[in-house]
Write an enzyme that holds these catalytic residues in place. Structure first.
Site, PDB file in Angstrom:
ATOM      1  N   GLU A  96     -33.661  21.233  -6.517  1.00 54.95           N
ATOM      2  CA  GLU A  96     -34.348  21.361  -5.494  1.00 54.95           C
ATOM      3  C   GLU A  96     -34.722  20.304  -4.875  1.00 54.95           C
ATOM      4  O   GLU A  96     -35.135  19.124  -5.426  1.00 54.95           O
ATOM      5  CB  GLU A  96     -35.572  22.367  -6.052  1.00 54.95           C
ATOM      6  CG  GLU A  96     -35.399  23.672  -6.486  1.00 54.95           C
ATOM      7  CD  GLU A  96     -36.561  24.246  -7.195  1.00 54.95           C
ATOM      8  OE1 GLU A  96     -37.643  24.039  -6.910  1.00 54.95           O
ATOM      9  OE2 GLU A  96     -36.212  24.840  -8.282  1.00 54.95           O
ATOM     10  N   CYS A 109     -39.579  15.928  -0.774  1.00 57.60           N
ATOM     11  CA  CYS A 109     -39.631  15.930  -2.136  1.00 57.60           C
ATOM     12  C   CYS A 109     -38.429  16.040  -2.910  1.00 57.60           C
ATOM     13  O   CYS A 109     -37.721  17.173  -2.342  1.00 57.60           O
ATOM     14  CB  CYS A 109     -40.634  16.895  -2.562  1.00 57.60           C
ATOM     15  SG  CYS A 109     -40.999  17.232  -4.415  1.00 57.60           S
ATOM     16  N   CYS A 116     -35.553  18.988 -17.326  1.00 51.46           N
ATOM     17  CA  CYS A 116     -36.731  17.794 -17.580  1.00 51.46           C
ATOM     18  C   CYS A 116     -36.918  17.855 -19.181  1.00 51.46           C
ATOM     19  O   CYS A 116     -36.979  18.930 -19.915  1.00 51.46           O
ATOM     20  CB  CYS A 116     -38.072  17.986 -16.946  1.00 51.46           C
ATOM     21  SG  CYS A 116     -39.120  16.662 -17.320  1.00 51.46           S
ATOM     22  N   CYS A 120     -43.874  19.392 -20.298  1.00 49.63           N
ATOM     23  CA  CYS A 120     -45.417  19.835 -19.701  1.00 49.63           C
ATOM     24  C   CYS A 120     -45.684  21.273 -19.798  1.00 49.63           C
ATOM     25  O   CYS A 120     -44.823  21.983 -19.160  1.00 49.63           O
ATOM     26  CB  CYS A 120     -45.585  19.075 -18.374  1.00 49.63           C
ATOM     27  SG  CYS A 120     -45.475  17.403 -18.496  1.00 49.63           S
ATOM     28  N   CYS A 123     -45.181  23.586 -16.568  1.00 52.16           N
ATOM     29  CA  CYS A 123     -44.052  23.170 -15.597  1.00 52.16           C
ATOM     30  C   CYS A 123     -42.933  24.002 -15.701  1.00 52.16           C
ATOM     31  O   CYS A 123     -42.410  24.195 -16.790  1.00 52.16           O
ATOM     32  CB  CYS A 123     -43.865  21.528 -15.554  1.00 52.16           C
ATOM     33  SG  CYS A 123     -42.693  21.126 -14.399  1.00 52.16           S
ATOM     34  N   GLY A 163     -37.542  16.969 -12.848  1.00 52.38           N
ATOM     35  CA  GLY A 163     -37.282  16.001 -13.641  1.00 52.38           C
ATOM     36  C   GLY A 163     -38.221  14.704 -13.634  1.00 52.38           C
ATOM     37  O   GLY A 163     -39.279  14.673 -12.869  1.00 52.38           O
ATOM     38  N   GLU A 164     -37.973  13.558 -14.692  1.00 50.94           N
ATOM     39  CA  GLU A 164     -38.927  12.672 -14.762  1.00 50.94           C
ATOM     40  C   GLU A 164     -38.316  11.355 -14.314  1.00 50.94           C
ATOM     41  O   GLU A 164     -37.348  10.927 -14.944  1.00 50.94           O
ATOM     42  CB  GLU A 164     -39.562  12.665 -16.256  1.00 50.94           C
ATOM     43  CG  GLU A 164     -40.235  11.367 -16.651  1.00 50.94           C
ATOM     44  CD  GLU A 164     -41.239  11.006 -15.763  1.00 50.94           C
ATOM     45  OE1 GLU A 164     -42.060  11.946 -15.566  1.00 50.94           O
ATOM     46  OE2 GLU A 164     -41.284   9.572 -15.296  1.00 50.94           O
ATOM     47  N   SER A 194     -43.554   9.819  -8.705  1.00 46.74           N
ATOM     48  CA  SER A 194     -44.559  10.488  -9.418  1.00 46.74           C
ATOM     49  C   SER A 194     -43.970  10.530 -11.122  1.00 46.74           C
ATOM     50  O   SER A 194     -43.023  11.056 -11.401  1.00 46.74           O
ATOM     51  CB  SER A 194     -44.755  11.876  -9.313  1.00 46.74           C
ATOM     52  OG  SER A 194     -45.845  12.716  -9.675  1.00 46.74           O
ATOM     53  N   SER A 217     -49.328  11.741 -12.998  1.00 49.93           N
ATOM     54  CA  SER A 217     -49.615  13.148 -13.420  1.00 49.93           C
ATOM     55  C   SER A 217     -50.869  13.193 -14.473  1.00 49.93           C
ATOM     56  O   SER A 217     -50.349  12.878 -15.630  1.00 49.93           O
ATOM     57  CB  SER A 217     -48.389  14.035 -13.713  1.00 49.93           C
ATOM     58  OG  SER A 217     -47.373  14.018 -12.594  1.00 49.93           O
ATOM     59  N   LEU A 218     -51.965  13.194 -14.371  1.00 46.81           N
ATOM     60  CA  LEU A 218     -53.033  12.975 -15.328  1.00 46.81           C
ATOM     61  C   LEU A 218     -53.335  14.427 -15.869  1.00 46.81           C
ATOM     62  O   LEU A 218     -53.133  14.559 -16.894  1.00 46.81           O
ATOM     63  CB  LEU A 218     -54.059  12.221 -14.411  1.00 46.81           C
ATOM     64  CG  LEU A 218     -55.157  11.792 -15.475  1.00 46.81           C
ATOM     65  CD1 LEU A 218     -54.699  10.626 -16.444  1.00 46.81           C
ATOM     66  CD2 LEU A 218     -56.182  11.058 -14.665  1.00 46.81           C
ATOM     67  N   HIS A 219     -53.868  15.384 -14.974  1.00 47.25           N
ATOM     68  CA  HIS A 219     -54.286  16.600 -15.391  1.00 47.25           C
ATOM     69  C   HIS A 219     -55.017  16.854 -16.527  1.00 47.25           C
ATOM     70  O   HIS A 219     -55.666  17.918 -16.967  1.00 47.25           O
ATOM     71  CB  HIS A 219     -52.971  17.223 -15.837  1.00 47.25           C
ATOM     72  CG  HIS A 219     -51.743  17.431 -14.858  1.00 47.25           C
ATOM     73  ND1 HIS A 219     -52.093  17.512 -13.479  1.00 47.25           N
ATOM     74  CD2 HIS A 219     -50.412  17.190 -15.027  1.00 47.25           C
ATOM     75  CE1 HIS A 219     -50.860  17.196 -13.045  1.00 47.25           C
ATOM     76  NE2 HIS A 219     -50.090  17.125 -13.729  1.00 47.25           N
ATOM     77  N   ASN A 293     -49.791  25.871  -9.583  1.00 47.05           N
ATOM     78  CA  ASN A 293     -48.778  26.841  -9.236  1.00 47.05           C
ATOM     79  C   ASN A 293     -48.476  27.860 -10.473  1.00 47.05           C
ATOM     80  O   ASN A 293     -47.960  27.335 -11.299  1.00 47.05           O
ATOM     81  CB  ASN A 293     -47.401  26.381  -8.844  1.00 47.05           C
ATOM     82  CG  ASN A 293     -47.418  25.924  -7.191  1.00 47.05           C
ATOM     83  OD1 ASN A 293     -47.736  26.719  -6.443  1.00 47.05           O
ATOM     84  ND2 ASN A 293     -47.252  24.817  -7.067  1.00 47.05           N
ATOM     85  N   CYS A 334     -42.595  24.246  -8.657  1.00 44.59           N
ATOM     86  CA  CYS A 334     -41.611  23.455  -8.732  1.00 44.59           C
ATOM     87  C   CYS A 334     -40.593  23.907 -10.011  1.00 44.59           C
ATOM     88  O   CYS A 334     -41.196  24.081 -11.180  1.00 44.59           O
ATOM     89  CB  CYS A 334     -42.085  21.800  -9.072  1.00 44.59           C
ATOM     90  SG  CYS A 334     -41.027  20.769  -9.397  1.00 44.59           S
TER      91      CYS A 334
HETATM   92  N1  SAH Z   1     -41.987  14.410 -14.145  1.00 44.87           N
HETATM   93  C1  SAH Z   1     -42.954  13.717 -12.646  1.00 44.87           C
HETATM   94  C2  SAH Z   1     -42.489  14.301 -11.510  1.00 44.87           C
HETATM   95  C3  SAH Z   1     -41.903  15.610 -11.378  1.00 44.87           C
HETATM   96  S1  SAH Z   1     -43.373  17.077 -11.461  1.00 44.87           S
HETATM   97  C4  SAH Z   1     -44.162  14.104 -13.019  1.00 44.87           C
HETATM   98  O1  SAH Z   1     -44.562  14.587 -14.095  1.00 44.87           O
HETATM   99  O2  SAH Z   1     -44.998  13.566 -12.572  1.00 44.87           O
HETATM  100  C5  SAH Z   1     -44.114  16.753  -9.931  1.00 44.87           C
HETATM  101  C6  SAH Z   1     -45.759  17.097 -10.038  1.00 44.87           C
HETATM  102  O3  SAH Z   1     -45.877  18.559 -10.123  1.00 44.87           O
HETATM  103  C7  SAH Z   1     -46.550  16.490 -11.289  1.00 44.87           C
HETATM  104  O4  SAH Z   1     -47.534  16.140 -10.809  1.00 44.87           O
HETATM  105  C8  SAH Z   1     -46.488  17.810 -12.271  1.00 44.87           C
HETATM  106  O5  SAH Z   1     -47.367  17.608 -13.202  1.00 44.87           O
HETATM  107  C9  SAH Z   1     -46.889  18.833 -11.182  1.00 44.87           C
HETATM  108  N2  SAH Z   1     -46.690  19.997 -11.650  1.00 44.87           N
HETATM  109  C10 SAH Z   1     -45.714  20.668 -12.532  1.00 44.87           C
HETATM  110  N3  SAH Z   1     -45.795  22.116 -12.526  1.00 44.87           N
HETATM  111  C11 SAH Z   1     -46.738  22.464 -11.924  1.00 44.87           C
HETATM  112  C12 SAH Z   1     -47.507  23.674 -11.488  1.00 44.87           C
HETATM  113  N4  SAH Z   1     -46.960  24.854 -12.141  1.00 44.87           N
HETATM  114  N5  SAH Z   1     -48.492  23.634 -10.803  1.00 44.87           N
HETATM  115  C13 SAH Z   1     -48.992  22.511 -10.238  1.00 44.87           C
HETATM  116  N6  SAH Z   1     -48.408  21.290 -10.089  1.00 44.87           N
HETATM  117  C14 SAH Z   1     -47.278  21.090 -11.180  1.00 44.87           C
END
Ligand code: SAH
Length: 345
Positions: A96, A109, A116, A120, A123, A163-164, A194, A217-219, A293, A334
């Site tokens: 995508e 993007c 991946c 996470c 995701c 992907g990462e 990212s 991506s801290l979260h 999301n 995503c």
């Molecule tokens: N692997 C990389 C880049 C792809 S994910 C990374 O982890 O940064 C892109 C971003 O979307 C990351 O910040 C990820 O944590 C976030 N993300 C993934 N799923 C999500 C969701 N359901 N809602 C909001 N953000 C999400």
């Protein structure tokens, strides 16, 4: 040579192309002409390279191929001009890209892998696991094809799709080098990468001094909370991640951007905000808050206290903004578009 053995010419840096061209007995200046046809004029066939002799064009098509993606799906938002593409790849896989319109221009993007490995919990891209890395050409073509199809110029790029990126390090770096050497002046200052926090590669990236923005991506801001939703935290705990971020800033002078997707009851409480304030106090950084999301395969819910969370951070002197929701009417999370396609077919 059959098609699959041919060299993917769009994945070559200019230096690599010069080397290949001279190996087949041609003058090196031809590489600049070819590069111009491929990356500026963006032809899809060697026959279109009209300032090159027919004999050399024929030779090129014997050794090299020019890949091109197919648009499998295009979703256009009726609200804000966001366009979401599902690109089909030659081996039947799909990734995508999302084109978004901001005040400062169009941002794209793009994806860096098919699937991946990172796992996470919130995701969609990681649910069915990792399939393969994208080639440099497959990242570039997401930009070229989006510009061609939409008729819009891409002003900035974020490596934040499926992907990462740091798990496909060599191809991503090659992609960045090609993008930077095209001559069209796509400055890497307008590019963000990212990562979920692959620390050893953050150090490597800093040494390359490409001048790109690093998004983490801290979260969550404690190992316990982060480890529960992001498996990478076991390999690289927060203290290590923060050391890598400090090093990136020291080596590049670029402020780190921290992504924080707010999930109801998981990381959106005052306690979570205070942990984040503690972790980031005094650091040159920016926090991007994102209402999560909702992914239908997962039971995480969108936080209802995004604005309250933001205010708590800014009151404590942390620079924080809430990311504007774009394309709400086509808002598959995503990785969801690719996943729906896999489930449907
Ligand atoms: N692997 C990389 C880049 C792809 S994910 C990374 O982890 O940064 C892109 C971003 O979307 C990351 O910040 C990820 O944590 C976030 N993300 C993934 N799923 C999500 C969701 N359901 N809602 C909001 N953000 C999400």
């Amino acid at each position: 040579m059959n098609e699959t053995e041919k060299i993917d010419i769009l994945s070559l840096t200019k230096d690599e192309l010069i080397k290949k061209i001279t190996e087949i007995g041609e003058k090196s200046f031809r590489a600049a002409q070819i590069y111009d046809w491929l990356h500026i004029k963006r032809v899809t066939d060697f026959a279109q390279m009209t300032n090159i002799s027919a004999q050399f064009r024929e030779q090129l098509s014997r050794f090299f191929c020019i890949k091109s993606p197919k648009i499998k799906k295009r979703l256009v938002s009726g609200i804000d001009n966001t366009v979401k593409y599902l690109y089909g790849l030659p081996d039947g896989e799909a990734v995508e890209s999302v084109l978004m319109e901001y005040k400062h221009g169009n941002s794209l993007c793009i994806s860096t892998q098919v699937g991946c490995k990172m796992g996470c919990r919130f995701c969609a891209s990681t649910i069915a696991g990792w399939v393969r890395n994208l080639e440099p050409s497959e990242m570039l073509l997401q930009i070229y094809e989006t510009e061609r199809d939409s008729g819009r110029h891409v002003d900035s790029i974020v490596l934040m799709g499926i992907g990462e990126p740091l798990d496909n390090f060599d191809n991503v770096v090659k992609f960045l080098r090609i993008l930077n050497s095209e001559g069209e002046g796509m400055s890497l200052r307008h590019l963000s990468l990212s990562t979920c926090g692959v620390c050893d590669k953050i150090y490597e990236l800093a040494r390359l001094k490409l001048g790109i923005t690093l998004s983490i991506s801290l979260h969550a801001a404690t190992d316990e909370r982060r480890g529960a939703i992001m498996p990478i935290n076991k390999r690289f705990p927060l203290a290590e991640l923060m050391r890598a971020c400090d090093d990136y800033f020291a080596a590049t002078g670029r402020r780190i951007s921290f992504e924080f997707s707010l999930i109801e009851g998981v990381n959106d409480t005052d306690e979570s905000a205070d942990e984040l304030i503690e972790l980031l106090r005094g650091k040159p950084c920016h926090v991007n808050l994102i209402p999560i999301n909702e992914v239908k395969e997962r039971d995480f819910r969108k936080s209802k206290s995004v604005e309250h969370f933001r205010r708590r951070l800014t009151d404590a002197g942390i620079n924080a903004t809430v990311r504007r929701t774009l394309g709400a009417d086509i808002n598959a999370a995503c990785g969801q578009l690719r996943r729906d396609e896999a489930v449907d077919s």
